[in-house]
Design a protein around this motif. Structure first.
Motif, PDB file in Angstrom:
ATOM      1  N   GLY A  31      67.094 -32.092 -25.560  1.00 42.62           N
ATOM      2  CA  GLY A  31      67.307 -33.554 -26.128  1.00 42.62           C
ATOM      3  C   GLY A  31      66.131 -34.148 -26.953  1.00 42.62           C
ATOM      4  N   ALA A  32      65.059 -33.235 -27.176  1.00 40.65           N
ATOM      5  CA  ALA A  32      64.018 -33.657 -27.898  1.00 40.65           C
ATOM      6  C   ALA A  32      64.594 -33.599 -29.289  1.00 40.65           C
ATOM      7  CB  ALA A  32      62.754 -32.652 -27.869  1.00 40.65           C
ATOM      8  N   THR A  33      63.581 -34.440 -30.080  1.00 35.77           N
ATOM      9  CA  THR A  33      63.681 -34.590 -31.695  1.00 35.77           C
ATOM     10  C   THR A  33      62.676 -33.445 -32.055  1.00 35.77           C
ATOM     11  OG1 THR A  33      64.353 -36.913 -32.000  1.00 35.77           O
ATOM     12  CG2 THR A  33      63.262 -35.590 -33.759  1.00 35.77           C
ATOM     13  N   VAL A  34      63.015 -32.572 -32.898  1.00 36.33           N
ATOM     14  CA  VAL A  34      62.092 -31.429 -33.341  1.00 36.33           C
ATOM     15  C   VAL A  34      61.770 -31.183 -34.648  1.00 36.33           C
ATOM     16  CG1 VAL A  34      61.836 -28.895 -33.487  1.00 36.33           C
ATOM     17  CG2 VAL A  34      62.816 -29.856 -31.061  1.00 36.33           C
ATOM     18  N   VAL A  35      60.546 -31.383 -35.059  1.00 30.15           N
ATOM     19  CA  VAL A  35      60.197 -31.285 -36.579  1.00 30.15           C
ATOM     20  C   VAL A  35      59.476 -29.601 -36.772  1.00 30.15           C
ATOM     21  CG1 VAL A  35      58.780 -31.882 -38.388  1.00 30.15           C
ATOM     22  CG2 VAL A  35      59.660 -33.594 -36.819  1.00 30.15           C
ATOM     23  N   MET A  36      60.665 -28.748 -37.463  1.00 27.75           N
ATOM     24  CA  MET A  36      60.099 -27.481 -37.638  1.00 27.75           C
ATOM     25  C   MET A  36      59.184 -27.486 -38.951  1.00 27.75           C
ATOM     26  SD  MET A  36      63.782 -25.801 -36.742  1.00 27.75           S
ATOM     27  CE  MET A  36      63.340 -24.082 -37.013  1.00 27.75           C
ATOM     28  N   THR A  37      58.289 -26.563 -38.869  1.00 28.22           N
ATOM     29  CA  THR A  37      57.645 -26.309 -40.036  1.00 28.22           C
ATOM     30  C   THR A  37      57.163 -25.033 -40.140  1.00 28.22           C
ATOM     31  OG1 THR A  37      55.477 -27.121 -41.305  1.00 28.22           O
ATOM     32  CG2 THR A  37      55.183 -27.151 -39.040  1.00 28.22           C
ATOM     33  N   ASP A  38      56.785 -24.455 -41.418  1.00 31.24           N
ATOM     34  CA  ASP A  38      56.441 -23.072 -41.671  1.00 31.24           C
ATOM     35  C   ASP A  38      55.835 -23.001 -43.074  1.00 31.24           C
ATOM     36  OD1 ASP A  38      57.237 -20.437 -40.039  1.00 31.24           O
ATOM     37  OD2 ASP A  38      56.866 -20.134 -42.295  1.00 31.24           O
ATOM     38  N   PHE A  39      54.982 -22.392 -43.381  1.00 25.93           N
ATOM     39  CA  PHE A  39      54.290 -22.077 -44.815  1.00 25.93           C
ATOM     40  C   PHE A  39      55.500 -21.301 -45.627  1.00 25.93           C
ATOM     41  CE2 PHE A  39      53.733 -17.671 -43.411  1.00 25.93           C
ATOM     42  CZ  PHE A  39      53.618 -16.935 -44.871  1.00 25.93           C
ATOM     43  N   ASP A  40      56.546 -20.485 -45.088  1.00 22.09           N
ATOM     44  CA  ASP A  40      57.574 -19.911 -45.824  1.00 22.09           C
ATOM     45  C   ASP A  40      58.881 -20.862 -46.076  1.00 22.09           C
ATOM     46  OD1 ASP A  40      59.692 -18.334 -46.883  1.00 22.09           O
ATOM     47  OD2 ASP A  40      58.843 -16.650 -45.382  1.00 22.09           O
ATOM     48  N   LEU A  57      67.267 -32.563 -35.424  1.00 19.97           N
ATOM     49  CA  LEU A  57      66.303 -31.452 -36.109  1.00 19.97           C
ATOM     50  C   LEU A  57      65.843 -31.893 -37.654  1.00 19.97           C
ATOM     51  CD1 LEU A  57      65.018 -28.591 -36.639  1.00 19.97           C
ATOM     52  CD2 LEU A  57      67.291 -27.872 -37.444  1.00 19.97           C
ATOM     53  N   LEU A  58      64.576 -31.650 -37.850  1.00 18.95           N
ATOM     54  CA  LEU A  58      64.007 -32.014 -39.135  1.00 18.95           C
ATOM     55  C   LEU A  58      63.276 -31.079 -39.362  1.00 18.95           C
ATOM     56  CD1 LEU A  58      63.920 -34.909 -37.257  1.00 18.95           C
ATOM     57  CD2 LEU A  58      63.297 -35.982 -39.448  1.00 18.95           C
ATOM     58  N   TYR A  59      63.066 -30.789 -40.825  1.00 15.62           N
ATOM     59  CA  TYR A  59      61.940 -29.651 -41.020  1.00 15.62           C
ATOM     60  C   TYR A  59      61.507 -30.012 -42.394  1.00 15.62           C
ATOM     61  CZ  TYR A  59      65.493 -28.352 -44.551  1.00 15.62           C
ATOM     62  OH  TYR A  59      66.449 -28.248 -45.704  1.00 15.62           O
ATOM     63  N   HIS A  74      52.301 -34.819 -42.130  1.00 16.04           N
ATOM     64  CA  HIS A  74      52.162 -35.858 -41.228  1.00 16.04           C
ATOM     65  C   HIS A  74      52.790 -36.996 -42.016  1.00 16.04           C
ATOM     66  CE1 HIS A  74      49.288 -37.886 -38.156  1.00 16.04           C
ATOM     67  NE2 HIS A  74      50.518 -38.284 -37.969  1.00 16.04           N
ATOM     68  N   GLU A  75      52.625 -37.363 -43.312  1.00 13.61           N
ATOM     69  CA  GLU A  75      53.072 -38.574 -43.888  1.00 13.61           C
ATOM     70  C   GLU A  75      54.812 -38.455 -43.640  1.00 13.61           C
ATOM     71  OE1 GLU A  75      52.128 -41.243 -45.366  1.00 13.61           O
ATOM     72  OE2 GLU A  75      50.200 -40.422 -44.097  1.00 13.61           O
ATOM     73  N   TYR A  76      55.268 -37.184 -43.995  1.00 13.23           N
ATOM     74  CA  TYR A  76      56.687 -36.918 -43.778  1.00 13.23           C
ATOM     75  C   TYR A  76      57.213 -37.394 -42.107  1.00 13.23           C
ATOM     76  CZ  TYR A  76      61.080 -34.699 -42.872  1.00 13.23           C
ATOM     77  OH  TYR A  76      62.497 -34.093 -42.260  1.00 13.23           O
ATOM     78  N   VAL A  77      56.420 -36.803 -41.130  1.00 13.52           N
ATOM     79  CA  VAL A  77      56.779 -37.306 -39.692  1.00 13.52           C
ATOM     80  C   VAL A  77      56.684 -38.705 -39.574  1.00 13.52           C
ATOM     81  CG1 VAL A  77      56.061 -37.054 -37.488  1.00 13.52           C
ATOM     82  CG2 VAL A  77      56.080 -35.124 -38.979  1.00 13.52           C
ATOM     83  N   LYS A  78      55.830 -39.210 -40.123  1.00 14.30           N
ATOM     84  CA  LYS A  78      55.633 -41.054 -40.114  1.00 14.30           C
ATOM     85  C   LYS A  78      56.843 -41.749 -40.555  1.00 14.30           C
ATOM     86  CE  LYS A  78      50.376 -41.087 -40.151  1.00 14.30           C
ATOM     87  NZ  LYS A  78      49.306 -41.397 -40.930  1.00 14.30           N
ATOM     88  N   LYS A  79      56.973 -41.334 -41.924  1.00 20.07           N
ATOM     89  CA  LYS A  79      58.286 -41.800 -42.757  1.00 20.07           C
ATOM     90  C   LYS A  79      59.760 -41.494 -41.864  1.00 20.07           C
ATOM     91  CE  LYS A  79      55.807 -42.115 -46.904  1.00 20.07           C
ATOM     92  NZ  LYS A  79      55.861 -41.451 -48.504  1.00 20.07           N
ATOM     93  N   SER A  80      59.670 -40.523 -41.426  1.00 23.01           N
ATOM     94  CA  SER A  80      61.071 -39.818 -40.934  1.00 23.01           C
ATOM     95  C   SER A  80      61.385 -40.489 -39.342  1.00 23.01           C
ATOM     96  CB  SER A  80      61.260 -38.568 -40.704  1.00 23.01           C
ATOM     97  OG  SER A  80      60.868 -37.975 -42.096  1.00 23.01           O
TER      98      SER A  80
END
Length: 265
Positions: A31-40, A57-59, A74-80
């Motif tokens: 039930g968590a909101t998850v931001v996935m990130t990766d350099f690829d 899910l966000l990425y 971080h800016e993306y996370v703040k705005k989203s």
């Protein structure tokens, strides 16, 4: 089991494959909101498309070695969605391999940038979020190499040992604010990274992939008593527990998920 993280926000680095991908899935299931990130970026996009059934899910692509890239994330996370509650610092790379006399400064710098400086920068960027709400979790992914170094992976050994020390020291700084810091140390998990290592071994020794894995276990990892590679699900389960409310009295610990690989206490 209800882990008590419904509606918490988690950021998972190195999330496009392997342990990071499976950890993201487990946290989403809880039930968590998850931001996935990766350099690829391309692989991250494909992974996110595979998981479209999860509405939370966000990425966003980012390179943890780059303060600028982390700032954009971080800016993306703040705005989203605002602030994060959980950071799973999974991104890393084996880096240069070989006996010490064959390794250059560049070999060392690349490996340490990826496996030590990158995590430090990720924590620095998101620490204000994690301190903001009186509840937070940081989980670092280290390795068996941190406490059982191998002579052909000294830069990786050293960086992962640094992660254990960093995590333990950090765990003392903010615990009274509700921010708990722990580490998970896997050994020989079936991921794209170990796939590549086994494919290389298979080619060098003129044997099948299964034979390469079996010979590696016998010759290089004799203390993995289960005589197999671990599965990402087995690591993600431990990570999810440490992210949870169930682990509210666990701080500064290192959980080994290694099938017995580390031969000492």
């Amino acid at each position: 089991m209800d882990l008590g993280i419904k509606d918490k926000v988690a950021l998972v680095t190195g999330a496009a494959s392997g342990i990071g991908k499976e950890t993201s899935r487990v946290l989403l299931e809880e039930g968590a909101t998850v931001v996935m990130t990766d350099f690829d970026e391309e692989r991250l996009r494909r992974t996110a498309q595979e998981m479209t059934k999860y509405e939370k899910l966000l990425y966003f692509p980012a390179d943890i070695r780059s303060p600028e890239s982390l700032g954009q994330l971080h800016e993306y996370v703040k705005k989203s969605i605002g602030t994060i509650d959980i950071l799973v610092q999974n991104a890393g790379a084996t880096g240069a391999q070989g006996l010490f006399h064959t390794l250059t400064d560049e070999d060392w710098l690349y490996t340490i940038e990826q496996n030590l400086h990158g995590p430090v920068r990720a924590v620095r960027e998101f620490l204000p979020d994690l301190r903001a709400n009186g509840w937070g979790r940081i989980i670092f992914i280290s390795s068996e190499n941190a406490v059982q170094p191998y002579d052909n992976e000294l830069p990786y050994d050293s960086a992962k040992a640094g992660i254990l020390s960093f995590s333990k020291g950090l765990s003392r700084s903010y615990a009274r604010e509700g921010l708990l810091v722990n580490t998970v140390s896997p050994a020989f998990i079936e991921t794209p990274m170990t796939d590549r290592l086994m494919e290389k071994r298979s080619a060098e020794k003129n044997m099948s992939l299964d034979e390469a894995v079996e010979s590696f276990l016998d010759e290089e990892r004799p203390h993995i008593e289960l005589k197999r590679r671990g599965q990402v699900e087995e690591v993600a389960a431990v990570i999810a527990f440490l992210c949870s409310e169930k682990a509210s009295f666990v701080n500064g610990a290192n959980y080994r998920v290694d099938g017995g690989s580390v031969a000492t206490l």
